[in-house]
Write a protein that holds these residues in place. Structure first.
Motif, PDB file in Angstrom:
ATOM      1  N   LEU A 101      10.302  21.656  47.838  1.00 17.09           N
ATOM      2  CA  LEU A 101      10.295  20.719  48.969  1.00 17.09           C
ATOM      3  C   LEU A 101      11.705  20.251  49.320  1.00 17.09           C
ATOM      4  CD1 LEU A 101       7.254  18.412  48.221  1.00 17.09           C
ATOM      5  CD2 LEU A 101       7.441  20.152  49.963  1.00 17.09           C
ATOM      6  N   ASP A 102      12.483  19.929  48.263  1.00 14.51           N
ATOM      7  CA  ASP A 102      13.860  19.469  48.511  1.00 14.51           C
ATOM      8  C   ASP A 102      14.655  20.540  49.239  1.00 14.51           C
ATOM      9  OD1 ASP A 102      13.485  17.026  47.394  1.00 14.51           O
ATOM     10  OD2 ASP A 102      14.191  17.579  45.402  1.00 14.51           O
ATOM     11  N   GLN A 103      14.423  21.782  48.828  1.00 16.88           N
ATOM     12  CA  GLN A 103      15.146  22.898  49.435  1.00 16.88           C
ATOM     13  C   GLN A 103      14.797  23.000  50.921  1.00 16.88           C
ATOM     14  OE1 GLN A 103      17.529  24.767  47.708  1.00 16.88           O
ATOM     15  NE2 GLN A 103      17.961  25.246  49.843  1.00 16.88           N
ATOM     16  N   GLU A 104      13.499  22.888  51.223  1.00 14.82           N
ATOM     17  CA  GLU A 104      13.062  22.978  52.629  1.00 14.82           C
ATOM     18  C   GLU A 104      13.661  21.840  53.453  1.00 14.82           C
ATOM     19  OE1 GLU A 104       8.950  23.298  53.411  1.00 14.82           O
ATOM     20  OE2 GLU A 104       8.728  25.208  52.394  1.00 14.82           O
ATOM     21  N   ARG A 111      12.776  13.851  40.564  1.00 13.39           N
ATOM     22  CA  ARG A 111      11.441  13.776  41.153  1.00 13.39           C
ATOM     23  C   ARG A 111      11.186  15.109  41.823  1.00 13.39           C
ATOM     24  NH1 ARG A 111      14.113   9.557  43.081  1.00 13.39           N
ATOM     25  NH2 ARG A 111      14.243  10.512  45.129  1.00 13.39           N
ATOM     26  N   ASP A 112      10.268  15.848  41.287  1.00 16.48           N
ATOM     27  CA  ASP A 112       9.945  17.114  41.920  1.00 16.48           C
ATOM     28  C   ASP A 112       8.728  16.888  42.789  1.00 16.48           C
ATOM     29  OD1 ASP A 112       9.142  19.533  42.689  1.00 16.48           O
ATOM     30  OD2 ASP A 112       9.383  20.500  40.742  1.00 16.48           O
ATOM     31  N   GLY A 113       8.936  17.054  44.092  1.00 11.54           N
ATOM     32  CA  GLY A 113       7.864  16.763  45.043  1.00 11.54           C
ATOM     33  C   GLY A 113       6.563  17.464  44.696  1.00 11.54           C
ATOM     34  N   ASP A 114       6.668  18.693  44.105  1.00  9.98           N
ATOM     35  CA  ASP A 114       5.436  19.416  43.822  1.00  9.98           C
ATOM     36  C   ASP A 114       4.746  18.805  42.617  1.00  9.98           C
ATOM     37  OD1 ASP A 114       6.293  21.130  45.782  1.00  9.98           O
ATOM     38  OD2 ASP A 114       7.434  22.351  44.376  1.00  9.98           O
ATOM     39  N   ALA A 115       5.563  18.284  41.686  1.00 14.99           N
ATOM     40  CA  ALA A 115       4.992  17.855  40.413  1.00 14.99           C
ATOM     41  C   ALA A 115       4.473  16.428  40.451  1.00 14.99           C
ATOM     42  CB  ALA A 115       6.038  17.990  39.321  1.00 14.99           C
TER      43      ALA A 115
END
Length: 752
Positions: free
Chosen positions: A287-290, A688-692
């Protein structure tokens, strides 16, 4: 008059008679009056529920809107009000349907329908002969299904009506600009409804782009994220951000760059810093990458028309991020100015003619013609260290007007939370400014600029001419307590005693605290006496101080701001106003710390002592009540604003064990802020990993926060509904209750 006297049926009768007479008149000049009568009648009927929603909409509110569009030359202000009334009515209907559809009652209905359908399916499968029972169940199923579809349809219709009319209202004038929050809230909640996206696509063209500026952080955070509605939603969002960035680059580019620079700390941070602690290169979440890619593409679009400006802002941001991540441990004990190493890119920055000083407030110009701005000329070649775990650096920026402005550069610290809380404070100030009573008393809460530059670094406006109240009161060398009451215990002694009492029962702790209070008396009254020698000035400043404490106490209570220890509240040496800094613990997260916070705001004996002989009576109490009145009457606006912030995917406001450990194991005593905390706790919170992240659980917490906020704004305390006066009285009692104070974490220094 009848309306004011609560004579509803009488006032409605009079209104309906007027509408009847105006309906048949052909006099053009009476149209504005007719529109206003229809609008008012519709609103009153909605409040009293005397007619069905459909009738109210068709006969009154929609008619008012249609007429105001047809006669747009004669109906000016009435048009905007007509749009707003229809929008608010549709919004209220949408909310009641939406709440019902989220209720357990509706869920049960759904489950029953599903079971009945399965039963019929089984009966048909096994070719059992259809009897009266089956026919009855089938009929009921059809009816229920139809009712549910109708409900879905109504929800969608009211939603689209609300969105469309909020857009029209915002387009036709400036009066109701705060409604932009509600419009965006509806859009983000319903990003998967194609009709809403189509409406918003028009809105981007119609509504002046400056009206979206207060929401820039929250809108930009959703770029590239997996929002339901996918491609269509992102097209509209990117178009909106692109347009706003082109019209108001000085207000938006730093926000967009902070997203495209999200991982710049790892790239620009020096290798030796990366080795210390756990600073290994982090894997960017998907998500951060996008989000980074979406932000970069917007920067590139702006670059086409403003190449020099974008290049210079990028240079400035990179230089500041590099400085923020520079390891300063070797100068840890240095109190004087230190030369910035010549390898730092900030030393080479000169004459950035198109870059405004980021920490200065720049007034929004709706036309987008920004002239006579103060830009960055250069930076002084020395820096100082501010106290704190991460050794933030104090630098001086020289503006194109020749003046120097102090800034604080922070590394390994997520400044987004502070930036968002400043947003909330600004909104509260706007509400206080609108009300005659609070405006007359100059009730505001002091704000300062916070600019996040990446995920873990940023720059803040230095509050010049302020001193932490802890520094003035309990500095071991020349604090006021030592000067005026040399025979009292020192703050350090008090702290030791309270630390020893930590393991004791509440009652014993209370006894120790009473003992501490007997031997440590308040002295804050001397602040105004020392600084303002003229009696008239002294009186004025003390009044200013009291008002400032009142406003900030109520606003801090509403947003649930915690961690108000004596180093986190500054006092201005010229105006005696308070400035709250370090806003990392908000929305009542302080209540779930290992040692929970037990008071609604800081109203200790020293704070009250500064107000003079009347203490909390008189000015303080009245200003608290006036502030609370404004907050309570602006319930709708505040709830919408906070809701949009809480669901911001990048705003990390929930308490986690690491944050709690950092907050309540600070070994700092007042002057020695250089705590010996190991650097891993400092700013390197787990990524914070948006997916996790368990989005569901965060949303549950957010819902709870919103419910509690709603209760506060309705005056619900401890299960009872209180008047404004009663609520303020209860809060003052809680804040001054010695039992509550004795239970606080000793680092909070409740005896001061």
């Amino acid at each position: 008059v009848f309306g004011g006297k609560k004579e509803q049926s009488l006032s409605l009768d009079v209104l309906k008679q007027m509408i009847g007479k105006l309906e048949v008149t052909s006099n053009e000049s009476l149209v504005p009056l007719y529109v206003e009568c229809l609008r008012l009648c519709g609103s009153w009927l909605a409040e009293t529920c005397l007619e069905s929603p459909g009738t109210i909409m068709q006969k009154y509110l929609e008619k008012a809107v249609t007429l105001s569009i047809q006669h747009k030359d004669t109906v000016h202000t009435g048009k905007m009000e007509a749009f707003l009334s229809l929008a608010r009515f549709s919004d209220a209907q949408y909310q009641s349907i939406d709440n019902y559809m989220k209720s357990s009652e509706f869920e049960n209905k759904r489950a029953l329908l599903k079971n009945a359908k399965e039963e019929i399916h089984l009966i048909k499968e096994h070719k059992i002969q259809t009897n009266r029972y089956v026919v009855k169940v089938q009929r009921e199923c059809e009816l229920d299904e139809r009712a549910m579809c109708a409900l879905q349809e109504d929800r969608k219709q009211f939603l689209c009506k609300a969105v469309e009319n909020y857009i029209n209202c915002l387009q036709s004038g400036e009066e109701h600009d705060m409604r932009i929050f509600r419009l965006c809230s509806l859009w983000l909640e319903n990003s998967n409804v194609p009709e809403v996206n189509s409406n918003m696509k028009e809105a981007v063209e119609k509504i002046p782009s400056y009206k979206f500026l207060p929401l820039m952080y929250q809108l930009a955070a959703r770029m590239g994220t997996k929002m339901p509605g996918g491609q269509r939603f992102h097209e509209v969002l990117n178009k909106l951000i692109e347009r706003t960035s082109l019209d108001h680059p000085h207000h938006t580019l730093f926000i967009i760059l902070a997203l495209s620079n999200a991982n710049k700390d790892d790239i620009l941070g020096k290798p030796e810093v990366l080795k210390r602690g756990r600073h290994t290169r982090k894997e960017m979440s998907h998500l951060d990458q996008e989000r980074m890619d979406a932000a970069s593409s917007i920067i590139n679009t702006v670059r086409k028309s403003k190449a020099k400006m974008v290049k210079d802002i990028e240079k400035l941001c990179d230089a500041l991020i590099t400085l923020a991540n520079m390891d300063a441990t070797k100068w840890k004990t240095e109190r004087k100015a230190i030369d910035i190493p010549s390898t730092q890119p900030i030393t080479k920055l000169k004459d950035l003619d198109e870059v405004v000083i980021p920490t200065m407030e720049l007034k929004v110009d709706p036309s987008g013609r920004y002239e006579n701005m103060i830009t960055v000329k250069s930076f002084r070649s020395q820096f100082r260290l501010a106290g704190g775990v991460n050794l933030p650096k104090i630098i001086d920026c020289v503006g194109s007007d020749g003046k120097e402005r102090r800034q604080l550069v922070k590394g390994r610290d997520d400044l987004r939370q502070d930036a968002v809380m400043q947003q909330v404070f600004q909104m509260c100030n706007a509400l206080l400014q609108k009300n005659a009573d609070t405006r007359k008393r100059k009730l505001t809460i002091r704000t300062y600029k916070v600019i996040p530059l990446s995920q873990r670094s940023g720059i803040l406006e230095w509050c010049t001419g302020t001193v932490p109240i802890g520094e003035y009161l309990v500095n071991p060398n020349e604090g006021a307590h030592k000067r005026y009451r040399p025979n009292d215990w020192s703050s350090l002694d008090c702290r030791k005693r309270m630390l020893e009492a930590q393991k004791l029962s509440f009652e014993d702790k209370y006894q120790v605290f009473m003992d501490v209070c007997k031997n440590f008396r308040p002295v804050f009254r001397y602040f105004c006496m020392e600084k303002f020698l003229d009696p008239a000035v002294w009186f004025e400043k003390r009044l200013g101080y009291t008002r400032s404490v009142a406003t900030s106490s109520i606003v801090c209570y509403i947003v649930g701001l915690g961690d108000r220890h004596v180093q986190n509240i500054l006092i201005d040496e010229e105006s005696a106003e308070l400035v709250h800094i370090d806003l990392g613990v908000a929305f009542e997260q302080g209540k779930i710390l290992p040692t929970p916070e037990t008071v609604p705001f800081r109203l200790t004996r020293d704070i009250v002592d500064g107000m003079g002989i009347t203490g909390v009576e008189g000015v303080f109490r009245r200003c608290c009540e006036k502030t609370m009145e404004v907050m309570r009457s602006s319930q709708e606006a505040l709830l919408t604003i906070v809701e949009v912030l809480l669901y911001d995917p990048l705003f990390d406001w929930t308490m986690n064990p690491l944050k709690a450990l950092y907050l309540q194991q600070r070994p700092e005593e007042d002057t020695d802020l250089h705590s010996t905390l190991n650097s891993t706790i400092a700013g390197d919170e787990p990524e914070r990993d948006g997916d996790a992240t368990d989005v569901k659980s965060i949303n549950k917490v957010a819902e709870r926060v919103l419910l509690r906020l709603q209760e506060k704004l309705k005056g619900v305390e401890e299960g009872a509904v209180l008047s404004v006066g009663g609520q303020v009285n209860l809060l003052i009692q809680q804040a001054r209750d010695l039992k509550n104070l004795s239970r606080l974490f000793p680092g909070w220094q409740p005896w001061v």
